[in-house]
Design an enzyme around this catalytic site. Structure first.
Site, PDB file in Angstrom:
ATOM      1  N   GLU A 190       0.819  -1.218   0.000  1.00  0.00           N
ATOM      2  CA  GLU A 190       0.000   0.000   0.000  1.00  0.00           C
ATOM      3  C   GLU A 190       0.848   1.262   0.000  1.00  0.00           C
ATOM      4  O   GLU A 190       0.688   2.144  -0.848  1.00  0.00           O
ATOM      5  CB  GLU A 190      -0.933   0.004   1.215  1.00  0.00           C
ATOM      6  N   SER A 200      -6.997   1.797  -4.336  1.00  0.00           N
ATOM      7  CA  SER A 200      -5.843   2.326  -3.610  1.00  0.00           C
ATOM      8  C   SER A 200      -4.907   3.078  -4.548  1.00  0.00           C
ATOM      9  O   SER A 200      -4.193   3.993  -4.123  1.00  0.00           O
ATOM     10  CB  SER A 200      -5.055   1.188  -2.945  1.00  0.00           C
ATOM     11  N   ASP A 232       1.240   4.063  -3.026  1.00  0.00           N
ATOM     12  CA  ASP A 232       0.780   5.438  -2.821  1.00  0.00           C
ATOM     13  C   ASP A 232       1.900   6.448  -3.051  1.00  0.00           C
ATOM     14  O   ASP A 232       1.725   7.446  -3.760  1.00  0.00           O
ATOM     15  CB  ASP A 232       0.239   5.607  -1.400  1.00  0.00           C
TER      16      ASP A 232
END
Length: 653
Positions: free
Chosen positions: A318, A570, A322
């Protein structure tokens, strides 16, 4: 002798002092959490630090206030409020303050003993146990936890009927502030069973703190490892491998050029999720060479740090995703990393919001949010031993969060309180983006809701399971698209149906906002779904989501030293956030402020987005909803068209 909650982390259970006829029960607890045992009756001469949380004023005007600074047709567009103005506007009314003070005076608490908090939301005073018991028509006892920690609280308390509307809650009363094992803590009940979700099932204690756990269900999905040779700066394979240049080609936005010191982009991560610097450097070496060894600006909240103890896709995927894309797409602008929570408790969304707004901090739910100082901090490696961060951190102009809950994970009251905080931060000029989820009309982990028991099922049937905060009308919910197999980067995208399905649907908690009303009603009229109330909230009176979408499939991401394909909303949310950051950059150089809450402008200008009309978001044993012309609960209004959005926002004051 002064009895301090902070000195001994108290627990007491108020029992059954009989209330007078004009008193009503304000909060109650049916039982003690396991691990706590009765110790002794608290002596009436002991002194307790009492705090009364007053109900906020003007919440009924929240949407009106936000539209005034956010709607493109408003003469006050962009005239965002200061934090002081926000605090004053929503401070409890003088009627509430005076009513509660009068009640206290009538009960023997003299005015000179009462102080008001700097946030204006609390009245504080010291009272003996005997005074507190008389005031709240209850009884205090000392209980001890199996760790030896004592605490003071109560099983129920009462206030006069005419005072109840002016009081949110009172401490010390019910809440067990010492850290309680997650699986065994018991719910709190306030006026109604507030530990029951909107779906009707009990809310799991500390569910909010699991947002960063590998099992949370809101993290991106891993694909195969790949060899990126030949992909660099290549656009012909974007239908199989998404890179930064693919995104620039899809949405027609340029690389960043300037770095206005007033501009800022924030990415929020929840421990144990963390980036690895080696992964950032591997990505930058291939896609943004001048950023090698560049790190985000770290804003450490409640001991958050880029931990390296736990590694693997489930811990690094994650954050790597990002930051690699956010930092590359806005370069040379800098990115702020809000790393929230320690390795012991983790963190909730409320814990992040606390750090931005001290006035919000005082109302946290100890059964869902982190508690500091942690009474077990010295015994657990990686525990944050300092006080909880309440205020002190500035909100960036744009904040993207690639995590989310099921709306049914939490109580409606908890979600409504948090949603109002996003409204306040929107008033201050911050754009909040959240990914909409990866399981179509199902919730995290693909679960749906049994229509009879209201419990989660295996996802093969049942009620649709909307996400949170996607249903909050004061954030921007971001869904996912993909380039169709075999299509080029210049052809229209479709709703994502590779590995993940764009989260979308209708809230069971939040009302339909005015800015979205026409779009939602048009969708129901022109594209009536083949399902009724047996599947979803089809009242046409509740918030629909997502609002906007961006590509969410086949991302090339460096994770633990390897390039891997990654899928999920995401990925979508940080891309939209990067585009808004580039728009803010231009507005700031033009002497204007940030775009702030963008939804009213998006819905007023749907032609500034690329409408998505193919694909769906299956789930719960159904095809889900379908992407159609105009807004839909799959991809929202569509994907960004940078030149058009840029022109619209730059033309606004």
């Amino acid at each position: 002798m002064r009895f301090s909650l902070f000195a001994i982390s108290a627990l007491a259970a108020c029992s059954f002092a009989l209330p007078s006829v004009d008193h009503v029960e304000h909060e109650k607890r049916d039982r003690l959490p396991p691990g706590w045992q009765y110790h002794e009756k608290l002596r009436g001469s002991e002194v307790l630090p009492m705090k009364i949380a007053l109900t906020q004023s003007n919440l009924d005007k929240a949407e009106e206030f936000l539209m005034d600074v956010s709607h493109p047709e408003s003469r006050n567009f962009g005239k965002h409020w200061s934090h002081e103005e926000i605090a004053n506007k929503f401070a409890p009314s003088s009627d509430s303050v005076n009513a509660v003070k009068s009640w206290l005076a009538e009960s023997g608490i003299a005015p000179e003993r009462i102080s008001r908090s700097q946030s204006l939301g609390w009245l504080k005073f010291d009272a003996t146990v005997a005074e507190a018991e008389n005031l709240l028509k209850t009884e205090y006892h000392v209980y001890k936890h199996s760790t030896g920690k004592p605490h003071v609280a109560c099983s129920s308390y009462h206030v006069p009927k005419h005072i109840s509307p002016h009081v949110d809650f009172i401490t010390p009363t019910l809440h067990f502030d010492a850290k309680i094992p997650q699986a065994v803590a018991q719910p709190v009940e306030k006026r109604a069973p507030t530990t029951t979700a909107a779906a009707g099932h009990p809310v799991e204690t500390k569910a909010a703190l699991g947002i960063g756990a590998p099992s949370s269900g809101s993290l991106p999905k891993k694909g195969p490892q790949i060899n990126i040779k030949g992909l660099i700066d290549e656009l012909k394979n974007c239908n199989q491998f998404i890179t930064p240049n693919c995104l620039r080609a899809l949405y027609l936005f340029p690389p960043g050029v300037t770095a206005n010191p007033q501009n800022s982009y924030g990415i929020v991560e929840y421990t144990p999720q963390a980036y690895l610097q080696g992964d950032l450097d591997l990505f930058f070496a291939n896609f943004s060479k001048n950023q090698v060894q560049r790190t985000p600006i770290l804003a450490s909240i409640n001991g958050g740090f880029p931990q390296t103890t736990l590694q693997g896709f489930q811990y690094n995927g994650e954050s790597d995703l990002d930051l690699e894309y956010a930092m590359t797409l806005i370069n040379p602008q800098k990115t702020t990393l809000y790393q929230v929570g320690d390795l012991v408790q983790g963190a909730s969304f409320n814990d992040f919001l606390d750090a931005l707004d001290a006035s919000y901090c005082a109302g946290d739910d100890p059964f869902q949010d982190a508690t500091y100082p942690n009474p077990d901090a010295t015994a657990e490696e990686g525990a944050f031993q300092g006080p909880k961060n309440c205020g002190g951190f500035a909100a960036t102009k744009v904040i993207s969060t690639s995590y989310g809950y099921n709306e049914a994970d939490l109580t409606a009251a908890y979600e409504q309180r948090q949603c109002m905080e996003y409204m306040k931060l929107g008033l201050a000029g911050t754009s909040f983006l959240f990914s909409s989820g990866d399981n179509g009309v199902a919730g995290n982990r693909g679960v749906c809701i049994d229509p009879v028991t209201k419990e989660y099922n295996d996802g093969s049937s049942g009620l649709f399971n909307p996400g949170f905060p996607g249903g909050c009308p004061y954030i921007t919910s971001v869904g996912a698209t993909q380039i169709a197999p075999g299509a080029s980067v210049t052809q229209p995208e479709k709703a994502c149906e590779t590995v993940i399905y764009s989260g979308g649907g209708f809230s069971n908690v939040f009302a339909l906002p005015s800015y979205q009303s026409a779009a939602v009603k048009s969708w129901f009229t022109n594209n009536p779904p083949p399902y009724g109330a047996e599947r979803f909230n089809n009242s046409q009176q509740t918030r629909g989501f997502p609002d906007i979408s961006a590509n969410g499939a086949n991302y090339v991401v460096a994770v633990t030293g390897q390039f891997t394909k990654v899928y999920g909303t995401s990925a979508s949310s940080p891309v939209v956030g990067a585009i808004l950051t580039l728009i803010n950059e231009a507005r700031l150089y033009a002497g204007k402020g940030p775009v702030g809450f963008i939804n009213p402008t998006l819905y007023a200008n749907p032609g500034a987005l690329n409408d998505i009309t193919q694909g769906g978001n299956q789930g719960c044993g159904t095809p889900g909803f379908t992407a159609v012309p105009g807004w839909d609960p799959v991809t929202g209004l569509g994907t960004p068209n940078f030149p058009k959005l840029f022109a619209k926002f730059l033309a606004l004051p």
